[in-house]
Enzyme design. Structure first.
Site, PDB file in Angstrom:
ATOM      1  N   HIS A 103       0.830  -1.194   0.000  1.00 33.40           N
ATOM      2  CA  HIS A 103       0.000   0.000   0.000  1.00 33.40           C
ATOM      3  C   HIS A 103       0.871   1.253   0.000  1.00 33.40           C
ATOM      4  O   HIS A 103       1.751   1.406   0.840  1.00 33.40           O
ATOM      5  CB  HIS A 103      -0.903  -0.014   1.227  1.00 33.40           C
ATOM      6  CG  HIS A 103      -1.889   1.085   1.249  1.00 33.40           C
ATOM      7  ND1 HIS A 103      -2.255   1.704   2.418  1.00 33.40           N
ATOM      8  CD2 HIS A 103      -2.601   1.688   0.276  1.00 33.40           C
ATOM      9  CE1 HIS A 103      -3.145   2.634   2.159  1.00 33.40           C
ATOM     10  NE2 HIS A 103      -3.366   2.653   0.861  1.00 33.40           N
ATOM     11  N   ASP A 107       7.274   7.527 -21.084  1.00 31.61           N
ATOM     12  CA  ASP A 107       7.541   7.548 -22.518  1.00 31.61           C
ATOM     13  C   ASP A 107       9.016   7.228 -22.753  1.00 31.61           C
ATOM     14  O   ASP A 107       9.784   7.027 -21.812  1.00 31.61           O
ATOM     15  CB  ASP A 107       7.128   8.887 -23.137  1.00 31.61           C
ATOM     16  CG  ASP A 107       7.816  10.098 -22.527  1.00 31.61           C
ATOM     17  OD1 ASP A 107       8.969   9.981 -22.047  1.00 31.61           O
ATOM     18  OD2 ASP A 107       7.221  11.183 -22.553  1.00 31.61           O
ATOM     19  N   HIS A 131       6.035  19.199 -14.587  1.00 33.62           N
ATOM     20  CA  HIS A 131       6.847  18.079 -15.076  1.00 33.62           C
ATOM     21  C   HIS A 131       8.168  17.933 -14.322  1.00 33.62           C
ATOM     22  O   HIS A 131       8.608  16.811 -14.055  1.00 33.62           O
ATOM     23  CB  HIS A 131       7.102  18.234 -16.584  1.00 33.62           C
ATOM     24  CG  HIS A 131       7.766  17.053 -17.209  1.00 33.62           C
ATOM     25  ND1 HIS A 131       7.209  15.791 -17.205  1.00 33.62           N
ATOM     26  CD2 HIS A 131       8.946  16.934 -17.849  1.00 33.62           C
ATOM     27  CE1 HIS A 131       8.015  14.949 -17.827  1.00 33.62           C
ATOM     28  NE2 HIS A 131       9.077  15.619 -18.229  1.00 33.62           N
ATOM     29  N   TYR A 189       4.951  14.147 -22.728  1.00 32.89           N
ATOM     30  CA  TYR A 189       4.434  14.032 -21.364  1.00 32.89           C
ATOM     31  C   TYR A 189       3.583  12.784 -21.130  1.00 32.89           C
ATOM     32  O   TYR A 189       2.724  12.760 -20.246  1.00 32.89           O
ATOM     33  CB  TYR A 189       3.672  15.306 -20.954  1.00 32.89           C
ATOM     34  CG  TYR A 189       4.534  16.530 -21.071  1.00 32.89           C
ATOM     35  CD1 TYR A 189       5.486  16.809 -20.104  1.00 32.89           C
ATOM     36  CD2 TYR A 189       4.420  17.384 -22.167  1.00 32.89           C
ATOM     37  CE1 TYR A 189       6.305  17.921 -20.214  1.00 32.89           C
ATOM     38  CE2 TYR A 189       5.237  18.498 -22.283  1.00 32.89           C
ATOM     39  CZ  TYR A 189       6.174  18.764 -21.307  1.00 32.89           C
ATOM     40  OH  TYR A 189       6.981  19.864 -21.417  1.00 32.89           O
ATOM     41  N   ASN A 220       3.487  10.154 -19.391  1.00 39.30           N
ATOM     42  CA  ASN A 220       4.071   9.565 -18.184  1.00 39.30           C
ATOM     43  C   ASN A 220       3.006   9.572 -17.090  1.00 39.30           C
ATOM     44  O   ASN A 220       2.193  10.496 -17.018  1.00 39.30           O
ATOM     45  CB  ASN A 220       5.263  10.393 -17.691  1.00 39.30           C
ATOM     46  CG  ASN A 220       6.292  10.614 -18.772  1.00 39.30           C
ATOM     47  OD1 ASN A 220       6.896   9.673 -19.263  1.00 39.30           O
ATOM     48  ND2 ASN A 220       6.501  11.871 -19.162  1.00 39.30           N
TER      49      ASN A 220
END
Length: 130
Positions: free
Chosen positions: A20, A28, A97, A119, A121
């Site tokens: 957990h 990418d 980012h 982006y 990801n």
């Protein structure tokens, strides 16, 4: 043989080992992998495997409590942002980012795809199924 769609041994072992709050990253082809974070490199060539195929396959095995995307995804790759949104994942969080890349340092692993969409990801945070 397994009944679920995920056949990759390294990914199956990774998901089975998650507790957990543990995180994994699907990235990418250009996402940097921090030193010390294991890399599972699936990339074969440009676009293969794709980000969404990889994400959907992992979601068939992994219980996700919440997920993190880069703020820039919606503006630079709106079609991909919409596809991710349609998956109905719980607990969306976004961040710049650069902060996203720093957050990958805590991941149990980074999974590299052949995706070339900007982006593309995501950080998936493991939940519990009970």
């Amino acid at each position: 043989m397994k009944k679920t769609p995920l056949l990759n041994i390294a990914l199956s072992q990774l998901i089975a080992s998650l507790g957990h709050g543990d995180s994994i990253v699907i990235g990418d082809a250009g996402l940097p992998v921090p030193p010390g974070v294991p890399l599972i490199d699936l990339a074969l060539t440009r676009g293969v495997p794709g980000f969404m195929d990889t994400l959907q396959t992992i979601l068939a095995e992994m219980h996700v409590e919440h997920h993190v995307l880069a703020d820039e995804l919606a503006g630079r790759s709106p079609q991909l942002a919409q596809q991710i949104g349609l998956l109905g994942l719980a607990g969306k969080q976004t961040m710049p980012h650069e902060d996203f890349k720093r957050s990958t340092r805590q991941a149990r692993a980074v999974i590299r795809t052949g995706e070339f969409t900007p982006y593309a990801n995501i950080i998936l945070i493991s939940g519990v199924a009970f």
